[in-house]
Design an enzyme around this catalytic site. Structure first.
Site, PDB file in Angstrom:
ATOM      1  N   ASP A  51       0.830  -1.202   0.000  1.00  0.00           N
ATOM      2  CA  ASP A  51       0.000   0.000   0.000  1.00  0.00           C
ATOM      3  C   ASP A  51       0.873   1.265   0.000  1.00  0.00           C
ATOM      4  O   ASP A  51       1.845   1.350   0.750  1.00  0.00           O
ATOM      5  CB  ASP A  51      -0.867  -0.036   1.270  1.00  0.00           C
ATOM      6  CG  ASP A  51      -1.924   1.040   1.294  1.00  0.00           C
ATOM      7  OD1 ASP A  51      -2.801   1.018   0.428  1.00  0.00           O
ATOM      8  OD2 ASP A  51      -1.871   1.907   2.194  1.00  0.00           O
TER       9      ASP A  51
ATOM     10  N   GLU B   4       1.701  -0.577  -4.975  1.00  0.00           N
ATOM     11  CA  GLU B   4       0.714   0.447  -5.306  1.00  0.00           C
ATOM     12  C   GLU B   4       1.487   1.761  -5.300  1.00  0.00           C
ATOM     13  O   GLU B   4       1.813   2.293  -4.235  1.00  0.00           O
ATOM     14  CB  GLU B   4      -0.410   0.514  -4.270  1.00  0.00           C
ATOM     15  CG  GLU B   4      -1.472   1.516  -4.698  1.00  0.00           C
ATOM     16  CD  GLU B   4      -2.127   2.301  -3.564  1.00  0.00           C
ATOM     17  OE1 GLU B   4      -3.198   2.856  -3.791  1.00  0.00           O
ATOM     18  OE2 GLU B   4      -1.556   2.390  -2.454  1.00  0.00           O
TER      19      GLU B   4
HETATM   20  C1  GLC Z   1      -4.197   3.057  -0.498  1.00  0.00           C
HETATM   21  C2  GLC Z   1      -5.435   2.220  -0.359  1.00  0.00           C
HETATM   22  C3  GLC Z   1      -6.562   3.080   0.089  1.00  0.00           C
HETATM   23  C4  GLC Z   1      -6.208   3.714   1.413  1.00  0.00           C
HETATM   24  C5  GLC Z   1      -4.882   4.448   1.323  1.00  0.00           C
HETATM   25  C6  GLC Z   1      -4.349   4.783   2.679  1.00  0.00           C
HETATM   26  O1  GLC Z   1      -4.301   3.989  -1.509  1.00  0.00           O
HETATM   27  O2  GLC Z   1      -5.697   1.554  -1.550  1.00  0.00           O
HETATM   28  O3  GLC Z   1      -7.769   2.385   0.186  1.00  0.00           O
HETATM   29  O4  GLC Z   1      -7.208   4.606   1.793  1.00  0.00           O
HETATM   30  O5  GLC Z   1      -3.901   3.658   0.712  1.00  0.00           O
HETATM   31  O6  GLC Z   1      -3.894   3.622   3.313  1.00  0.00           O
END
Ligand code: GLC
Ligand code: CA
Length: 534
Positions: free
Chosen positions: A206, A279
């Protein structure tokens, strides 16, 4: 994409990975929220879709202020989802069905309920407890150390009782961790080991680009502009967005790569291949390939298609530039058109277009991600503001509607909402209009979205996996027709405004809608895609 055919050692390279949002998948005990035993009960459905792996959004101990991305204990299961034994059973069952399992890991921040943060709050400024987070003195008693804005709106700093501030790029309940402190890295390695021992095959990281912050005591020249540029729901001139994104002091800093190089050594220390997907929204997109260097991570999400219009020219430009970026490196691209953070693709592009785009992408080299419910063609659900729970809705006083519309539970069966998701009251209401979209009503419908996904995925591996050839056909792009051939298969998409004739084919392998075959030609309608052999 220089490596040969994916072997089991590199199973992810051309894998189809199904994202499960645990809270919304299937509720086994009637409390209105999905859980791990519920996932277990539905794994056969997932395996029958023809996917290779599942990725589960967080199910760890959490006060759930941000859908579980606020982790209070990364090495335990939140009671709403079950317990560690349930996790183990679920992972084993997935493996029995031939599915690999990825779990989320959230290294940018913890929940404010994590033991470390609770300890930091009662410890003194300058203490080792505070040094695990970003605690700083304000510019003065009432002004935070800098003017950064949280990605969920409002200031990125919150003041504590003794006057210090802590940084949170997201909600105030998600304090950012200080990655300059080696204790943080040690703790995450322990979490990685913990889940590998539980049997998982990899991790989705994440906010992977966010761990290192620069100039933490300096103001940004245009914090509101930057905050808008970082939000996909805000329209902005592309040049302006690009120049703002080039100046973001907390994303994609060089230091993150050192972290992933050291994680990679850790991943490689286990006795089976462990993969990780980042991500990471980075700008310019070519910076993304740095995350998948041979000594770093295995995949990075490509987010271009989450916001791209259904338009052949743009799709060509975005897909082609990604393929070009990956040409000479030892990693494959990833393709995603929906996830738990963005509007559902059927709502954004239209139901037919969403299917067509999915079919088109399944033919490309690389790995495809599917967000649960995407295979059913679910749209975003309309919700009353009183139902909304997303912190971005709350922190912007409703100005941003937030992501709940894409997180409404899965409709499984039956004639009435909540369509078999729960025997109780679902945590978000399922619209009655989803009657025709349930798994039960689509499973035998040859014209339905689910059928298309299943038939395309059943053939995908044998048709395309490992095919080394790839040739675009852009000859009719002005009419909205984009095509490519790969492994002897022709893949076409019609984003134009009229049907077009394509040369007749011996064999139509998959098609996102009915098509008419004439003598020497067949007709590809607008908003459709097709796989055929010639
Ligand atoms: C990422 C997740 C999202 C979350 C954010 C903070 O972007 O996909 O859902 O709110 O991180 O952890
Ligand atoms: Ca439940």
């Amino acid at each position: 994409m220089t490596s040969p055919k994916a072997t089991d050692d590199k199973w992810w390279q051309e894998a189809v990975i199904y994202q499960i949002y645990p809270r919304s998948f299937f509720d086994s005990n009637g409390d209105g929220e999905g859980d791990l035993p519920g996932i277990m009960q539905k794994l056969q459905y997932v395996a029958d879709l023809g996917v290779d792996a599942i990725w589960l959004s967080p199910f760890f101990t959490s006060p759930n202020k941000d859908g579980g991305y606020d982790v209070a204990n990364p090495r335990d299961v939140d009671p709403r989802f079950g317990n560690l034994a349930d996790a183990k059973l679920m992972i084993n069952k997935a493996h029995d069905l031939g599915l690999k399992v990825l779990v989320d890991i959230v290294p940018n921040h913890f929940s404010a309920e994590h033991e470390w943060f609770k300890a930091a709050l009662v410890a003194a400024p300058g203490s080792k407890e505070r040094a695990r987070f970003h605690f700083h003195e304000g510019k003065d008693d009432r002004t935070p150390p800098n003017n950064w804005i949280s990605l969920f709106g409002g200031p990125a700093w919150t003041q504590v009782a003794d006057g210090q501030y802590y940084l949170h790029l997201f909600d105030s309940s998600q304090p950012d961790l200080n990655w300059e402190n080696p204790e943080v890295d040690e703790d995450f390695k322990e979490t990685i080991s913990f889940w590998v021992k539980m049997g998982v095959d990899g991790f989705r990281i994440d906010v992977a680009h966010g761990l290192v912050k620069e100039n933490i005591r300096s103001d940004h020249h245009d914090p509101q502009g930057l905050s808008d540029a970082l939000r996909i729901d805000v329209d902005m001139e592309i040049e302006k967005r690009e120049s703002l994104l080039a100046s973001v002091p907390f994303f994609d800093r060089a230091g993150v790569h050192e972290i992933y190089r050291s994680w990679r050594k850790h991943f490689d220390s286990f006795d089976k291949p462990i993969m990780a997907v980042a991500e990471a929204w980075v700008h310019p997109p070519v910076n993304g390939v740095a995350y998948v260097r041979p000594d770093e991570l295995h995949q990075i999400f490509n987010f271009d298609l989450l916001i791209a219009p259904f338009e052949a020219k743009t799709l060509y430009r975005l897909i082609n530039s990604t393929l070009e970026m990956f040409k000479d490196i030892d990693a494959y691209p990833t393709w995603a058109i929906s996830n738990h953070d963005s509007p559902r693709v059927s709502s954004r592009l239209g139901a037919e277009e969403a299917r067509a785009l999915a079919l088109f992408l399944f033919g490309l080299p690389g790995s495809s991600y599917i967000y649960n419910g995407q295979e059913l063609g679910l749209p975003d659900a309309e919700l009353a503001d009183s139902d909304r729970q997303d912190p971005s809705f709350i922190r912007t006083n409703g100005e941003t509607k937030g992501r709940d519309g894409a997180r409404v539970p899965m409709p499984w069966s039956g004639q009435e909402t909540p369509f078999g998701f729960t025997s109780g009251k679902p945590w978000l209401p399922l619209p009655a209009t989803w009657l025709d979209l349930t798994v039960e009503s689509q499973i035998n419908d040859e014209q339905g979205s689910l059928f298309l996904y299943r038939s395309a995925l059943a053939q995908r591996a044998k048709l395309f996996r490992g095919a080394r050839d790839f040739t675009w056909d852009t000859s009719r792009i002005e009419e909205g027709i984009l095509g490519f051939s790969r492994g002897g298969i022709q893949v076409y998409l019609n984003s134009g405004n009229k049907s077009v004739a394509l040369p007749a084919s011996e064999l139509i392998l998959a098609s996102s809608g009915s098509h008419r075959i004439l003598n020497s030609e067949f007709e590809l309608k607008q908003g459709r895609a097709i796989w055929f052999m010639q």
